[in-house]
Design an enzyme around this catalytic site. Sequence first.
Site, PDB file in Angstrom:
ATOM      1  N   HIS A  18      20.279  47.378  43.169  1.00 23.98           N
ATOM      2  CA  HIS A  18      18.877  47.035  42.592  1.00 23.98           C
ATOM      3  C   HIS A  18      18.876  45.744  41.931  1.00 23.98           C
ATOM      4  CE1 HIS A  18      15.812  48.048  39.504  1.00 23.98           C
ATOM      5  NE2 HIS A  18      15.097  47.989  40.543  1.00 23.98           N
TER       6      HIS A  18
ATOM      7  N   HIS B  19      11.530  39.940  38.899  1.00 27.11           N
ATOM      8  CA  HIS B  19      10.595  41.093  38.516  1.00 27.11           C
ATOM      9  C   HIS B  19       9.383  40.960  38.018  1.00 27.11           C
ATOM     10  CE1 HIS B  19       9.770  44.932  36.753  1.00 27.11           C
ATOM     11  NE2 HIS B  19      10.102  45.425  38.075  1.00 27.11           N
TER      12      HIS B  19
END
Length: 274
Positions: free
Chosen positions: A16, A58
């Site tokens: 991740h 992100h």
Amino acid sequence: MTPAPHRRGTPAALAHRGFSREGAENTLDAFRAARDLGYVWVETDVNTTSDGVVLSFHDDTLDRVTGRSGEVSNLTWEQIRSERVAGAGCITRLADLLTELPELKLNIDVKDEASVTALPSLLHELGAVDRVRVTSFSESRRRRTLRRLRELAGRSAPTSSGQGGMRLLLVCSWLGGPSWGLARRVAARWIEPFDTVQIPRRHRVRGGVEVELVTPRFLDFAHRHGIHVHVWTVNDAAEMAELLELGVDGIVTDRADLLAGLLEQRGQWPPSGG
């Protein structure tokens, strides 16, 4: 309904935002660290600058990870490029990630509107369509990104559902029977087909009650319809082991080291490129 059997193949392992215990997420150093552990797939996110540079980043602002304020979409690459993530690595252009680490495959979450057009153009230009899985929490962004990619490249990429597809699959798994085929036909205008669903194990609903989403019933239903189930974001080794025994097809984790170690113990490491 019979629970889904344990799958003996190699589960998908997704690092991740790469791997950084110091919080330097989505940086080239974090992706290199995941690669060095043996990962084939990494998960990343894209936002696009005001001058069209697709970033592996992100948030829609710089605030959380750089300490500087400002919206990515309002800044140029030149204004952003010197910023450090968690005081360490620089913000990464997706093009640099694709070219400097050609051995990696990318699970890409489309976070903003500008990336709907900028991402397909970049993937086509770099010949990287076969190295990615495209997803987004927004079904609209996912659908339009995939359609633009098909227009440019003549083919689409593997894809994981957005929230709408995930919810539809969950509801149909509870209803059972022929519900999925009917639901897919009715929702075809809004929900692009998908081969994978990436889902949290549990979801907190009103009143603070946690509902278990990844159940034997759900896994069996998804597998019968050819859909792989990846669970995010799992950072505890014991929970990883439980999910693998339950029959999930993949795990997304911040603790790439723990997942690699667990899969090695199970004889399922290194991962395949699938």
